[in-house]
Design a protein around this motif. Structure first.
Motif, PDB file in Angstrom:
ATOM      1  N   GLU A  98       0.803  -1.227   0.000  1.00  0.00           N
ATOM      2  CA  GLU A  98       0.000   0.000   0.000  1.00  0.00           C
ATOM      3  C   GLU A  98       0.836   1.277   0.000  1.00  0.00           C
ATOM      4  OE1 GLU A  98      -3.234  -0.028   2.792  1.00  0.00           O
ATOM      5  OE2 GLU A  98      -3.605  -2.161   2.481  1.00  0.00           O
ATOM      6  N   THR A  99       2.090   1.217  -0.461  1.00  0.00           N
ATOM      7  CA  THR A  99       2.942   2.407  -0.445  1.00  0.00           C
ATOM      8  C   THR A  99       3.027   3.104  -1.800  1.00  0.00           C
ATOM      9  OG1 THR A  99       4.929   1.102  -0.900  1.00  0.00           O
ATOM     10  CG2 THR A  99       4.384   1.489   1.423  1.00  0.00           C
ATOM     11  N   ARG A 100       2.607   2.430  -2.885  1.00  0.00           N
ATOM     12  CA  ARG A 100       2.744   2.997  -4.226  1.00  0.00           C
ATOM     13  C   ARG A 100       1.487   2.749  -5.055  1.00  0.00           C
ATOM     14  NH1 ARG A 100       6.567   0.076  -2.841  1.00  0.00           N
ATOM     15  NH2 ARG A 100       6.087  -1.660  -4.191  1.00  0.00           N
ATOM     16  N   VAL A 101       1.240   3.668  -5.962  1.00  0.00           N
ATOM     17  CA  VAL A 101       0.176   3.467  -6.943  1.00  0.00           C
ATOM     18  C   VAL A 101       0.765   2.633  -8.075  1.00  0.00           C
ATOM     19  CG1 VAL A 101      -1.316   4.584  -8.643  1.00  0.00           C
ATOM     20  CG2 VAL A 101      -1.034   5.593  -6.371  1.00  0.00           C
ATOM     21  N   VAL A 102       0.154   1.484  -8.341  1.00  0.00           N
ATOM     22  CA  VAL A 102       0.593   0.602  -9.421  1.00  0.00           C
ATOM     23  C   VAL A 102      -0.079   1.004 -10.734  1.00  0.00           C
ATOM     24  CG1 VAL A 102       0.563  -1.793 -10.228  1.00  0.00           C
ATOM     25  CG2 VAL A 102       1.038  -1.310  -7.840  1.00  0.00           C
ATOM     26  N   TYR A 103      -1.331   1.472 -10.636  1.00  0.00           N
ATOM     27  CA  TYR A 103      -2.107   1.791 -11.839  1.00  0.00           C
ATOM     28  C   TYR A 103      -3.249   2.705 -11.436  1.00  0.00           C
ATOM     29  CZ  TYR A 103      -4.881   0.834 -16.089  1.00  0.00           C
ATOM     30  OH  TYR A 103      -5.584   0.937 -17.267  1.00  0.00           O
ATOM     31  N   ALA A 104      -3.501   3.723 -12.221  1.00  0.00           N
ATOM     32  CA  ALA A 104      -4.639   4.609 -11.981  1.00  0.00           C
ATOM     33  C   ALA A 104      -5.161   5.091 -13.326  1.00  0.00           C
ATOM     34  CB  ALA A 104      -4.228   5.801 -11.113  1.00  0.00           C
ATOM     35  N   VAL A 105      -6.473   5.021 -13.496  1.00  0.00           N
ATOM     36  CA  VAL A 105      -7.071   5.422 -14.769  1.00  0.00           C
ATOM     37  C   VAL A 105      -8.559   5.676 -14.549  1.00  0.00           C
ATOM     38  CG1 VAL A 105      -7.715   3.117 -15.630  1.00  0.00           C
ATOM     39  CG2 VAL A 105      -6.971   4.871 -17.252  1.00  0.00           C
ATOM     40  N   ASP A 106      -9.168   6.395 -15.485  1.00  0.00           N
ATOM     41  CA  ASP A 106     -10.615   6.578 -15.431  1.00  0.00           C
ATOM     42  C   ASP A 106     -11.224   6.232 -16.787  1.00  0.00           C
ATOM     43  OD1 ASP A 106     -10.966   9.058 -17.127  1.00  0.00           O
ATOM     44  OD2 ASP A 106      -9.736   9.938 -15.551  1.00  0.00           O
ATOM     45  N   THR A 107     -12.525   6.066 -16.790  1.00  0.00           N
ATOM     46  CA  THR A 107     -13.214   5.631 -18.001  1.00  0.00           C
ATOM     47  C   THR A 107     -13.105   6.657 -19.126  1.00  0.00           C
ATOM     48  OG1 THR A 107     -15.287   6.462 -17.036  1.00  0.00           O
ATOM     49  CG2 THR A 107     -14.846   4.107 -16.837  1.00  0.00           C
ATOM     50  N   ARG A 108     -13.051   7.929 -18.790  1.00  0.00           N
ATOM     51  CA  ARG A 108     -12.953   8.970 -19.827  1.00  0.00           C
ATOM     52  C   ARG A 108     -11.599   8.892 -20.540  1.00  0.00           C
ATOM     53  NH1 ARG A 108     -16.259  13.379 -19.528  1.00  0.00           N
ATOM     54  NH2 ARG A 108     -16.327  13.064 -17.284  1.00  0.00           N
ATOM     55  N   VAL A 109     -10.521   8.740 -19.778  1.00  0.00           N
ATOM     56  CA  VAL A 109      -9.179   8.627 -20.370  1.00  0.00           C
ATOM     57  C   VAL A 109      -9.105   7.411 -21.282  1.00  0.00           C
ATOM     58  CG1 VAL A 109      -6.758   8.181 -19.810  1.00  0.00           C
ATOM     59  CG2 VAL A 109      -8.025   9.875 -18.511  1.00  0.00           C
ATOM     60  N   LEU A 110      -9.829   6.349 -20.923  1.00  0.00           N
ATOM     61  CA  LEU A 110      -9.854   5.134 -21.740  1.00  0.00           C
ATOM     62  C   LEU A 110     -10.729   5.289 -22.985  1.00  0.00           C
ATOM     63  CD1 LEU A 110     -10.093   2.441 -18.920  1.00  0.00           C
ATOM     64  CD2 LEU A 110      -8.098   2.997 -20.333  1.00  0.00           C
ATOM     65  N   GLY A 111     -11.359   6.457 -23.129  1.00  0.00           N
ATOM     66  CA  GLY A 111     -12.174   6.708 -24.316  1.00  0.00           C
ATOM     67  C   GLY A 111     -13.599   6.212 -24.205  1.00  0.00           C
ATOM     68  N   HIS A 112     -14.047   5.913 -22.986  1.00  0.00           N
ATOM     69  CA  HIS A 112     -15.408   5.417 -22.802  1.00  0.00           C
ATOM     70  C   HIS A 112     -16.263   6.520 -22.184  1.00  0.00           C
ATOM     71  CE1 HIS A 112     -18.281   2.085 -22.594  1.00  0.00           C
ATOM     72  NE2 HIS A 112     -18.767   2.769 -21.576  1.00  0.00           N
ATOM     73  N   GLU A 113     -17.031   7.183 -23.023  1.00  0.00           N
ATOM     74  CA  GLU A 113     -17.934   8.225 -22.545  1.00  0.00           C
ATOM     75  C   GLU A 113     -19.232   7.551 -22.099  1.00  0.00           C
ATOM     76  OE1 GLU A 113     -17.187  11.538 -22.311  1.00  0.00           O
ATOM     77  OE2 GLU A 113     -15.180  11.087 -23.054  1.00  0.00           O
ATOM     78  N   LEU A 114     -19.546   7.704 -20.839  1.00  0.00           N
ATOM     79  CA  LEU A 114     -20.758   7.081 -20.304  1.00  0.00           C
ATOM     80  C   LEU A 114     -21.980   7.947 -20.595  1.00  0.00           C
ATOM     81  CD1 LEU A 114     -19.287   6.052 -16.852  1.00  0.00           C
ATOM     82  CD2 LEU A 114     -19.947   4.498 -18.686  1.00  0.00           C
ATOM     83  N   PRO A 115     -23.123   7.305 -20.806  1.00  0.00           N
ATOM     84  CA  PRO A 115     -24.358   8.085 -20.918  1.00  0.00           C
ATOM     85  C   PRO A 115     -24.704   8.651 -19.542  1.00  0.00           C
ATOM     86  CG  PRO A 115     -24.866   5.750 -20.829  1.00  0.00           C
ATOM     87  CD  PRO A 115     -23.367   5.866 -20.887  1.00  0.00           C
ATOM     88  N   ALA A 116     -25.679   9.523 -19.475  1.00  0.00           N
ATOM     89  CA  ALA A 116     -26.123  10.040 -18.184  1.00  0.00           C
ATOM     90  C   ALA A 116     -26.550   8.863 -17.307  1.00  0.00           C
ATOM     91  CB  ALA A 116     -27.271  11.010 -18.372  1.00  0.00           C
ATOM     92  N   LEU A 117     -26.072   8.863 -16.079  1.00  0.00           N
ATOM     93  CA  LEU A 117     -26.458   7.809 -15.140  1.00  0.00           C
ATOM     94  C   LEU A 117     -27.812   8.180 -14.554  1.00  0.00           C
ATOM     95  CD1 LEU A 117     -23.082   7.283 -13.225  1.00  0.00           C
ATOM     96  CD2 LEU A 117     -23.851   6.232 -15.364  1.00  0.00           C
ATOM     97  N   ASP A 118     -28.728   7.215 -14.545  1.00  0.00           N
ATOM     98  CA  ASP A 118     -30.072   7.467 -14.040  1.00  0.00           C
ATOM     99  C   ASP A 118     -30.585   6.182 -13.419  1.00  0.00           C
ATOM    100  OD1 ASP A 118     -32.486   8.632 -13.461  1.00  0.00           O
ATOM    101  OD2 ASP A 118     -33.224   8.627 -15.521  1.00  0.00           O
ATOM    102  N   GLY A 119     -30.833   6.201 -12.135  1.00  0.00           N
ATOM    103  CA  GLY A 119     -31.314   5.015 -11.439  1.00  0.00           C
ATOM    104  C   GLY A 119     -30.179   4.065 -11.106  1.00  0.00           C
ATOM    105  N   VAL A 120     -30.504   2.786 -11.064  1.00  0.00           N
ATOM    106  CA  VAL A 120     -29.548   1.753 -10.667  1.00  0.00           C
ATOM    107  C   VAL A 120     -28.857   1.186 -11.901  1.00  0.00           C
ATOM    108  CG1 VAL A 120     -29.322  -0.511  -9.556  1.00  0.00           C
ATOM    109  CG2 VAL A 120     -30.922   1.164  -8.641  1.00  0.00           C
ATOM    110  N   GLY A 121     -27.571   0.965 -11.788  1.00  0.00           N
ATOM    111  CA  GLY A 121     -26.813   0.376 -12.882  1.00  0.00           C
ATOM    112  C   GLY A 121     -25.489  -0.155 -12.375  1.00  0.00           C
ATOM    113  N   GLU A 122     -24.690  -0.637 -13.299  1.00  0.00           N
ATOM    114  CA  GLU A 122     -23.402  -1.204 -12.936  1.00  0.00           C
ATOM    115  C   GLU A 122     -22.409  -0.941 -14.061  1.00  0.00           C
ATOM    116  OE1 GLU A 122     -22.605  -5.229 -10.822  1.00  0.00           O
ATOM    117  OE2 GLU A 122     -22.568  -5.676 -12.972  1.00  0.00           O
TER     118      GLU A 122
END
Length: 132
Positions: free
Chosen positions: A43-67
């Motif tokens: 737990e002393t170093r970050v091995v990997y960090a990323v988000d869905t936007r950087v990966l090119g995945h634009e999510l639709p508006a979140l509404d209600g329950v999803g995964e």
């Protein structure tokens, strides 16, 4: 989830892990991104960090329950239990939800190498002086 594991207890180096992130948006929420930060086993170093936007995945508006499933398809990691944090951010990197070191995934030994990263090294032996 360990899709490649026969017993479902751990991934092997080169195997895969799927992390399921459930959400419950009380109102339609646009411009979101899911974030993962994976830490070293100590737990002393970050091995990997990323988000869905950087990966090119634009999510639709979140509404209600999803995964959202974050699939790490080819783990280049060696043996250890890797803690990870999960978050949901909005515009301007505002944080809607954040779970620091919420869980771990386990990678079991399949290599004689030590450390954290499997560099898939190979060895060549050259005896012909013209090739040296």
């Amino acid at each position: 989830e360990y899709p490649d594991s026969p017993d479902g207890d751990a991934a092997t180096s080169g195997g895969s892990v799927k992390i399921h992130v459930r959400y419950d948006a009380k109102e339609p929420t646009a411009d979101t991104e899911f974030v993962i930060t994976v830490f070293s086993p100590d737990e002393t170093r970050v091995v990997y960090a990323v988000d869905t936007r950087v990966l090119g995945h634009e999510l639709p508006a979140l509404d209600g329950v999803g995964e959202v499933v974050l699939a790490l398809d080819h783990l280049r990691l060696l043996e250890g239990e890797y803690p990870f944090s999960i978050g949901i951010r909005g515009p301007g990197e505002s944080v809607f939800d954040w779970h620091e070191k919420v869980s771990t995934f386990k990678v079991v030994r399949t290599s004689v190498a030590e450390g954290e990263v499997d560099l898939d090294m190979r060895v060549e032996h050259i005896t012909d002086p013209s090739e040296m």
